[in-house]
Scaffold this motif. Structure first.
Motif, short mmCIF file in Angstrom:
data_model
loop_
_atom_site.label_atom_id
_atom_site.label_comp_id
_atom_site.label_asym_id
_atom_site.label_seq_id
_atom_site.Cartn_x
_atom_site.Cartn_y
_atom_site.Cartn_z
N PRO A 23 0.83 -1.22 0.00
CA PRO A 23 0.00 0.00 0.00
C PRO A 23 0.86 1.26 0.00
CG PRO A 23 0.05 -0.95 2.19
CD PRO A 23 0.82 -1.89 1.31
N GLU A 24 0.37 2.26 -0.71
CA GLU A 24 1.09 3.53 -0.78
C GLU A 24 0.44 4.55 0.17
OE1 GLU A 24 1.57 7.00 -4.17
OE2 GLU A 24 0.85 5.03 -4.78
N ILE A 25 -0.90 4.53 0.16
CA ILE A 25 -1.65 5.47 1.00
C ILE A 25 -2.39 4.70 2.09
CG2 ILE A 25 -3.55 7.15 1.03
CD1 ILE A 25 -2.98 7.76 -1.88
N ALA A 26 -2.31 5.20 3.32
CA ALA A 26 -3.09 4.60 4.42
C ALA A 26 -4.10 5.62 4.92
CB ALA A 26 -2.16 4.18 5.55
N LEU A 27 -5.26 5.10 5.30
CA LEU A 27 -6.30 5.94 5.90
C LEU A 27 -6.68 5.35 7.25
CD1 LEU A 27 -8.80 7.96 5.85
CD2 LEU A 27 -10.06 6.09 4.75
N ILE A 28 -6.72 6.19 8.27
CA ILE A 28 -7.26 5.75 9.56
C ILE A 28 -8.62 6.40 9.74
CG2 ILE A 28 -6.93 5.65 12.06
CD1 ILE A 28 -3.94 5.95 11.61
N THR A 29 -9.63 5.57 9.98
CA THR A 29 -10.98 6.14 10.12
C THR A 29 -11.27 6.42 11.59
OG1 THR A 29 -12.03 3.97 10.27
CG2 THR A 29 -11.84 4.93 8.08
N GLY A 30 -11.76 7.61 11.85
CA GLY A 30 -12.12 8.02 13.22
C GLY A 30 -13.53 7.57 13.58
N SER A 31 -13.97 8.01 14.76
CA SER A 31 -15.29 7.64 15.29
C SER A 31 -16.39 7.79 14.25
CB SER A 31 -15.66 8.54 16.48
OG SER A 31 -14.82 8.29 17.55
#
Ligand code: HPA
Length: 273
Positions: A23-31
């Motif tokens: 993976p090149e881009i990571a996303l962390i999803t919040g509440s």
């Protein structure tokens, strides 16, 4: 076992499951933001609980999965649900997931979060694109956790949040009619919301929004050279400014309202960043 050894185990487990997807881009999803993830192809979902050494997410509104997949030719990983200091995880354990992302190949990290606002221009439903932060957690995931494999012990934070990524995010937000502005994030430990006096103090300190996450992740990411974009969705005005008592239910309800806009924004960012 050292944290590095533990992370190597997690990485080899993940690589087996994904057949070495990088993976090149990571996303962390919040509440409450997990539902905004754009549809990925060649999707592989791995529950956190299956990954050796990974923490478990315990907060309602935070599902616990790593999701790998492609979006329009870009290799993406999503951390669906995050780990918080207030859950009782030792601060340095919050480094594990971010350092794992680094070892998987991630170069850019998008951290999303629900926040309270002290800036009257950033009302509920608005997006605060983070330009800086104040670490009022009075703790740090890098303390007692140094490994040169993850970068220098002492590192500069003049630009913690990547300028080009901020510009791209603001332009994209404008295009799809999201009320957005840059601002400063102040991190508290939680789990309680702030007092009215704390909110007034934070405002004087130059903070625009307040939340219970983001900063530990950003510190770990910046140390190991990952570029960061912070996307903070305002779910309420800060305590004492808000006319009603604050609650986690309100946070989740408000994130439901921005779900589709956030998805649209991510569809642009996954291509343009
Ligand atoms: N304070 C801290 N964290 C938050 C808030 C808040 O007002 N709203 C959503 N997350």
């Amino acid at each position: 076992m050292t944290q590095l050894a533990l992370i190597k185990k997690a990485v080899s487990f993940i690589n087996k499951k994904t057949k070495n997807f990088k993976p090149e881009i990571a996303l962390i999803t919040g509440s409450g933001l997990a539902a905004s993830v754009p549809a990925l192809t060649r999707k592989v979902t791995i529950p956190y609980k299956d990954i050796p050494g990974f923490l478990r997410s315990t907060v309602p509104g935070h599902t616990g999965n790593l999701i790998f997949g492609m979006y329009q030719g870009r290799p993406i990983v999503v951390m669906q649900g995050r780990f918080h200091y207030y859950e009782g995880h030792p601060m340095k354990d919050l480094a594990i997931s971010i350092r794992t992302l680094k070892m998987l190949g991630v170069q850019k990290l998008l951290v999303s979060a629900a926040v309270g606002s002290m800036n009257m221009k950033l009302k509920p439903g608005s997006l605060c694109v983070l330009k800086d932060h104040i670490n009022f957690m009075c703790n740090n995931p890098l303390i007692g956790n140094h490994d040169p494999a993850f970068g220098p012990m002492f590192f500069d934070l003049t630009v913690a949040y990547n300028k080009d990524m901020r510009k791209t995010a603001l332009t994209a937000a404008k295009k799809i009619k999201i009320n957005a502005a840059e601002g400063v994030y102040l991190a508290v430990t939680g789990p309680n919301f702030e007092t009215p006096s704390e909110i007034q103090l934070f405002k004087k300190w130059g903070a625009d929004v307040v939340g219970m996450s983001v900063v530990p992740e950003v510190l770990v990411a910046r140390q190991c050279g990952i570029d960061v974009l912070g996307l903070a969705w305002v779910t309420n005005m800060g305590c004492g400014i808000s006319k009603t008592p604050l609650s986690h239910e309100e946070t989740i309800q408000e994130t439901k309202k921005i779900e589709s806009k956030f998805k649209e924004l991510l569809e642009i960012l996954f291509v343009k960043l």
